[in-house]
Design a protein around this motif. Structure first.
Motif, PDB file in Angstrom:
ATOM      1  N   UNK A 142       0.849  -1.190   0.000  1.00  8.35           N
ATOM      2  CA  UNK A 142       0.000   0.000   0.000  1.00  8.35           C
ATOM      3  C   UNK A 142       0.885   1.241   0.000  1.00  8.35           C
ATOM      4  N   UNK A 143       0.563   2.228  -0.867  1.00 13.22           N
ATOM      5  CA  UNK A 143       1.259   3.501  -0.921  1.00 13.22           C
ATOM      6  C   UNK A 143       0.494   4.513  -0.062  1.00 13.22           C
ATOM      7  N   UNK A 169      10.092   8.372   8.094  1.00 10.86           N
ATOM      8  CA  UNK A 169      10.621   8.908   6.843  1.00 10.86           C
ATOM      9  C   UNK A 169      10.614  10.431   6.900  1.00 10.86           C
ATOM     10  N   UNK A 170      11.517  11.053   6.105  1.00 11.67           N
ATOM     11  CA  UNK A 170      11.514  12.512   5.931  1.00 11.67           C
ATOM     12  C   UNK A 170      10.778  12.895   4.649  1.00 11.67           C
ATOM     13  N   UNK A 171      10.338  11.892   3.871  1.00 17.36           N
ATOM     14  CA  UNK A 171       9.588  12.148   2.646  1.00 17.36           C
ATOM     15  C   UNK A 171       8.105  12.336   2.961  1.00 17.36           C
ATOM     16  N   UNK A 172       7.329  12.617   1.912  1.00 16.20           N
ATOM     17  CA  UNK A 172       5.888  12.779   2.085  1.00 16.20           C
ATOM     18  C   UNK A 172       5.118  11.619   1.456  1.00 16.20           C
ATOM     19  N   UNK A 173       5.778  10.493   1.308  1.00 17.03           N
ATOM     20  CA  UNK A 173       5.109   9.268   0.867  1.00 17.03           C
ATOM     21  C   UNK A 173       5.940   8.076   1.324  1.00 17.03           C
ATOM     22  N   UNK A 174       5.270   6.925   1.444  1.00 12.98           N
ATOM     23  CA  UNK A 174       5.951   5.721   1.924  1.00 12.98           C
ATOM     24  C   UNK A 174       5.148   4.504   1.482  1.00 12.98           C
ATOM     25  N   UNK A 175       5.853   3.468   0.993  1.00 13.62           N
ATOM     26  CA  UNK A 175       5.206   2.206   0.630  1.00 13.62           C
ATOM     27  C   UNK A 175       5.269   1.274   1.840  1.00 13.62           C
ATOM     28  N   UNK A 176       4.102   0.871   2.311  1.00 15.56           N
ATOM     29  CA  UNK A 176       4.014  -0.114   3.393  1.00 15.56           C
ATOM     30  C   UNK A 176       3.794  -1.469   2.733  1.00 15.56           C
ATOM     31  N   UNK A 177       4.795  -2.356   2.830  1.00 11.48           N
ATOM     32  CA  UNK A 177       4.720  -3.634   2.134  1.00 11.48           C
ATOM     33  C   UNK A 177       4.604  -4.791   3.118  1.00 11.48           C
ATOM     34  N   UNK A 178       4.432  -5.979   2.549  1.00 10.61           N
ATOM     35  CA  UNK A 178       4.361  -7.230   3.310  1.00 10.61           C
ATOM     36  C   UNK A 178       3.270  -7.203   4.371  1.00 10.61           C
ATOM     37  N   UNK A 205       4.527   6.594   9.937  1.00  9.08           N
ATOM     38  CA  UNK A 205       3.295   5.976   9.445  1.00  9.08           C
ATOM     39  C   UNK A 205       2.886   4.873  10.419  1.00  9.08           C
ATOM     40  N   UNK A 206       1.672   4.991  10.924  1.00 11.83           N
ATOM     41  CA  UNK A 206       1.086   3.978  11.802  1.00 11.83           C
ATOM     42  C   UNK A 206       0.043   3.202  11.010  1.00 11.83           C
ATOM     43  N   UNK A 207      -0.083   1.892  11.298  1.00 11.41           N
ATOM     44  CA  UNK A 207      -1.150   1.124  10.642  1.00 11.41           C
ATOM     45  C   UNK A 207      -1.547  -0.052  11.535  1.00 11.41           C
ATOM     46  N   UNK A 208      -2.810  -0.458  11.368  1.00 11.19           N
ATOM     47  CA  UNK A 208      -3.358  -1.570  12.138  1.00 11.19           C
ATOM     48  C   UNK A 208      -4.637  -2.035  11.462  1.00 11.19           C
TER      49      UNK A 208
END
Length: 704
Positions: free
Chosen positions: A345-346, A382-391, A364-367
C-alpha cells in the motif's frame, strides 16, 4: 398375464408369492420376479437411514455411540459429523456395519450427524437426507496449572497460571484463595480466557501469604491447585513521594522536584503521559530528588507520575501536571492510502501548515482497525511525504495514520484513511491456534486459516508447519500439499513438561511466517514437602514425590540453590538420583532451595515450593574492616594490661608473705640454744608491726 397389485408405502413392490420391502428397492438384486424392484433407480429417496438410536449410556464428554436400521446387506455407510454452527464436516470411514462410535469430540458441544449411503458395487454415494442432533457431556472442571505469585509493589501481587486441562467450555470462572486471614479470603475471576490477574490492597509487609486457585463450571468446583507461598517484602516502598512539584518549563522539557522519603528507596520512577494518547514515553528511574524530562512536544499538556522503587517494586504514585511552552505542532494534511498490488500500500500526505521552517520527520502507523491503531507504536519513519508499506497480511482492511515525530517531538493526527489488501501467496496464514486435544493430553492440535477465503483465493496453497521443541532445541517440519481449503489442522504428539513454539507459512519461496505461538504441555508433577536441615559442613534436603504418569521413567532430580529467591535458576544446581540430597561448598551463607524432577530426555517439572535456610556459622566468611581491627586491638591491649597489673600485685604480695613467715619461724626456735625465743619484732617493717594497746596499773589482769 400376471397383474401387479397396487404398491403400498411399506411394501411398494410385490410378487405373486411375497411382498418386497422398500429397502430392497435398487439394491442390485431382483427380488421381484418381473424385476420391478430394480426399476426407476434414479430417485435417491430410497436411501434414507431410519431408526437411528443413540445409546445414552455411551454419551461421554468426548464420544457417543450410534446405531441405525440396515438398508440391506449390499449397502455401506459413511457417518459424518459437524459442530453446530460450523460448515466443516468430518467424514469417517465407509463401513458395512450399522453402528458407529464417534470419538475425539469437544465436551458439552452440540453436533450434527448424518450419513452417506452407497451400494458396494456402485462408486456413487448419496446423502441419506437424515440429520440428528446430539450434545456431549460436561467435563468435570480441572484446577489451573503452574500457579505463580509475584509481588509487584508495596500493595499489589500478580498471579500467573496455565489454563486448566480440557475445554474452555468446562470452566466458567476462577476462584483465588488467600490466607491469612483465617478463614481464608476469596476473590472470583469471571473471565476464564485470562491467565494472569493482579490483586491490590490485601497485603501487609512482613507477612507470609499462601495462595491457591480452583476453577468452577456447571459440574461444580474443581479441586485446588498447588499452594504457593509469598513473603510480602517488608522493605517495599509503602510511602507516597511527598511534595512533587514542577520547576523550570521550556518548549521541550519540564523539571520535576520532590522531597525524599524514608527509609531511602533504591530510586524514583517517573512515568510520562500526554493528552496525545497515541504517544508512548519510556519510563525512567533516577536516584536524585529532581530530574529534567526532555524530548517533549511544545504547547502540550503532560501528567508526570513519581513513585519510589525498592528491590524492583514500585511504591504508591504521586502526580504533577504541566504544559510545555510554545506553539503546538500541526498534523500532516491530505493523507491518502492506495493499494499498489497484492499486500503493498502507498501512503502519501502533504506537510503540515506550520510557520516554523523545519525539516519534519514523519511516522506511518497502521493496524486492522481504529482501536488497534490507538495501541500500536510507530511502524516506519521517513523525511519524505510518501511511503510504501509492504508485506501486509492478505485480504485484510487496514487503517493508516501519519504524524510528526521530529524534530520537535510528537504531533497530532489529521485522521485515519483505509485500504484493503488482496490475495498473496507469500502472505502469512491467519488465526494460528494451539490447544490440547480433548481426548489425549499428549496431543497438541495446531489450527490455522488461509490468508484469504475461497472466493478470493486464486490458486491452491501448500503449507509448512515448523514445531520447535524448546527443551531439546530441535525443529520438526511438516509439509501440507496445496489445497484450497480455508481451515487446516493437525495433531502433534508432545511430552509431559515440554515447551513448544509453532509457526506456519506457505510453501512459496518468499513466504512470510506467522508470529510464533507458544504451547506448554501438561507439566510433570513437581516434588513437594521439601525439608531442609543445616549441619556444620553441609545442608541436607528431603522431599516427597507426587504420583507420576506412566510415561515418565529413569527420572533424576535437580536441587536449585540461590541467594535470590525470585531467580533460583541463576544459582547453583545439583543433580541427584533421589532424596535426600547432601549439599557442600555453597557459595552463599543465606540461600533459597527448591527441587525439580527431570525425565530421561531432559523435560523438567516446575519448581517445588521454595525453602529458605541459613548455613551454620562455621561455614560463613568473617569480613574484617579497618574499624573492626582497631576495636579488636584496643580490647586485646586492655586485657593484657589488666593481666599484667594483677600479676605484679600477686608477686609483691607473695614476697611479703615469704618475709612474714621467716620472721615467725625464727621467733620460735633458736638452733644454737635449743630454746624457743621471742623476737622483739625489730626486723619487721613499720607497716607490718602489730599495734600494742597499753593498760593502767589499776586495771585488773585477767588470765583465762
Amino acid at each position: 398375464m400376471i397383474r401387479r397389485p397396487p404398491r403400498s408405502t411399506l411394501f411398494p413392490y410385490t410378487t405373486l408369492f411375497r411382498s418386497v420391502y422398500k429397502t430392497q428397492h435398487c439394491d442390485g438384486h431382483w427380488d421381484c420376479s418381473d424385476g420391478s424392484d430394480e426399476s426407476d433407480c434414479t430417485s435417491k429417496e430410497q436411501y434414507v437411514v431410519k431408526n437411528v438410536v443413540v445409546d445414552l449410556k455411551s454419551v461421554t464428554n468426548t464420544s457417543f455411540f450410534v446405531s441405525w436400521a440396515s438398508l440391506g446387506r449390499r449397502f455401506v455407510y459413511l457417518p459424518s459429523i459437524s459442530e453446530v454452527g460450523s460448515d466443516v464436516w468430518h467424514n469417517k470411514s465407509w463401513t458395512p456395519d450399522t453402528n458407529y462410535n464417534f470419538t475425539g469430540l469437544q465436551p458439552y458441544t452440540d453436533y450434527n450427524v448424518t450419513f452417506y449411503v452407497k451400494l458396494q458395487s456402485d462408486p456413487s454415494a448419496y446423502s441419506s437426507h437424515f440429520y440428528f442432533l446430539q450434545k456431549t457431556k460436561f467435563n468435570d472442571p480441572a484446577p489451573p496449572q503452574g500457579l505463580q505469585v509475584q509481588q509487584l509493589d508495596g500493595r499489589r501481587v500478580q498471579l500467573k497460571w496455565q489454563k486448566p486441562l480440557g475445554s474452555h467450555k468446562d470452566h466458567q470462572a476462577y476462584i483465588v484463595y488467600i490466607t491469612p486471614p483465617k478463614p481464608f479470603r476469596t476473590e472470583t475471576i469471571p473471565d476464564v480466557t485470562h491467565d494472569s490477574y493482579s490483586m491490590d490492597g490485601y497485603f501487609e509487609a512482613g507477612t507470609n501469604y499462601t495462595f491457591w486457585m480452583t476453577s468452577t463450571g456447571i459440574m461444580g468446583e474443581s479441586g485446588p491447585s498447588d499452594n504457593v507461598s509469598l513473603l510480602f517484602d517488608k522493605n517495599a516502598v509503602t510511602k507516597v513521594v511527598p511534595n512533587v512539584r514542577v520547576g523550570t518549563v521550556t518548549e521541550r522539557s519540564v523539571e520535576l522536584i520532590w522531597d525524599a522519603i524514608e527509609p531511602k528507596p533504591d530510586g524514583y520512577k517517573i512515568v510520562v503521559a500526554s493528552t496525545n494518547a497515541y504517544v508512548q514515553y519510556s519510563e525512567m528511574t533516577v536516584t536524585g530528588l529532581k530530574h529534567d524530562v526532555t524530548q517533549l512536544s511544545p504547547g502540550t499538556k503532560y501528567t508526570f507520575t513519581v513513585m519510589g522503587v525498592k528491590n524492583g517494586l514500585d511504591g504508591p504514585p504521586t502526580q504533577a501536571r504541566a504544559t510545555t511552552k510554545g506553539q503546538p505542532l500541526a498534523a500532516p494534511v491530505n493523507v491518502s492510502a492506495k493499494l499498489i498490488k497484492g499486500t503493498n500500500v502507498l501512503v502519501s500526505w502533504d506537510p503540515p501548515k506550520d510557520p516554523r521552517n523545519l525539516t519534519w520527520e514523519y511516522c506511518v502507523y497502521y493496524a486492522f482497525g481504529v482501536e488497534g491503531i490507538r495501541k500500536t507504536s510507530c511502524a516506519k519513519r521517513t523525511f519524505n511525504t510518501s511511503l510504501v508499506v509492504d508485506d501486509l497480511d492478505g485480504c485484510e482492511a487496514y487503517v493508516f495514520d501519519v504524524r510528526i515525530v521530529g524534530p520537535l517531538g510528537y504531533g497530532p493526527s489529521e485522521g485515519y484513511v483505509g485500504a484493503s489488501t488482496e490475495f498473496d501467496q507469500r502472505a502469512p496464514p491467519k488465526g494460528l491456534r494451539l490447544y490440547q486435544s480433548p481426548s489425549d493430553p499428549l496431543k497438541m492440535i495446531v489450527e490455522w486459516s488461509s490468508s484469504c477465503d475461497q472466493l478470493n483465493m486464486h490458486s491452491a496453497i501448500g503449507y509448512d508447519v515448523v514445531v520447535t521443541d524448546e527443551t531439546l532445541e530441535r525443529d520438526f517440519k511438516f509439509r501440507f500439499l496445496p489445497t484450497t481449503d480455508v481451515r487446516m489442522s493437525m495433531n502433534v504428539t508432545v511430552r509431559f513438561g515440554g515447551h513448544y513454539s509453532v509457526k506456519v507459512q506457505t510453501t512459496h519461496s518468499e513466504s512470510r511466517p506467522t508470529i510464533t505461538v507458544k504451547y506448554h504441555a501438561p507439566p510433570i508433577p513437581e516434588p513437594h514437602q521439601v525439608k531442609v536441615i543445616g549441619e556444620q559442613d553441609r545442608i541436607i534436603v528431603y522431599w516427597e514425590d507426587r504420583e507420576l504418569p506412566q510415561t515418565i521413567s529413569n527420572q533424576t532430580y535437580v536441587v536449585y540453590v540461590s541467594s535470590n529467591e525470585s531467580d533460583l535458576h541463576s544459582g547453583q544446581q545439583f543433580a541427584v538420583s533421589g532424596p535426600p540430597a547432601y549439599l557442600y561448598n555453597l557459595k552463599a551463607s543465606n540461600v533459597y532451595i527448591a527441587v525439580t524432577l527431570r525425565d530421561s530426555l531432559g523435560y523438567e517439572s516446575p519448581l517445588s515450593e521454595v525453602v529458605g535456610v541459613a548455613q551454620p556459622v562455621s561455614e560463613a566468611k568473617v569480613m574484617l574492616t579497618t574499624t573492626n581491627l582497631v576495636g579488636i586491638a584496643i580490647g586485646v591491649i586492655i586485657v593484657i594490661l589488666v593481666l599484667v597489673a594483677l600479676l605484679a600485685g600477686f608477686v609483691v604480695r607473695h614476697r611479703r608473705l615469704q618475709r612474714n613467715f621467716l620472721s615467725f619461724a625464727n621467733s620460735h626456735y633458736d638452733t644454737r640454744s635449743g630454746a624457743a625465743v621471742f623476737t622483739t619484732g625489730d626486723e619487721l617493717e613499720e607497716e607490718d608491726s602489730p599495734m600494742i594497746r597499753g593498760f593502767s596499773d589499776d586495771e585488773p589482769l585477767v588470765i583465762a
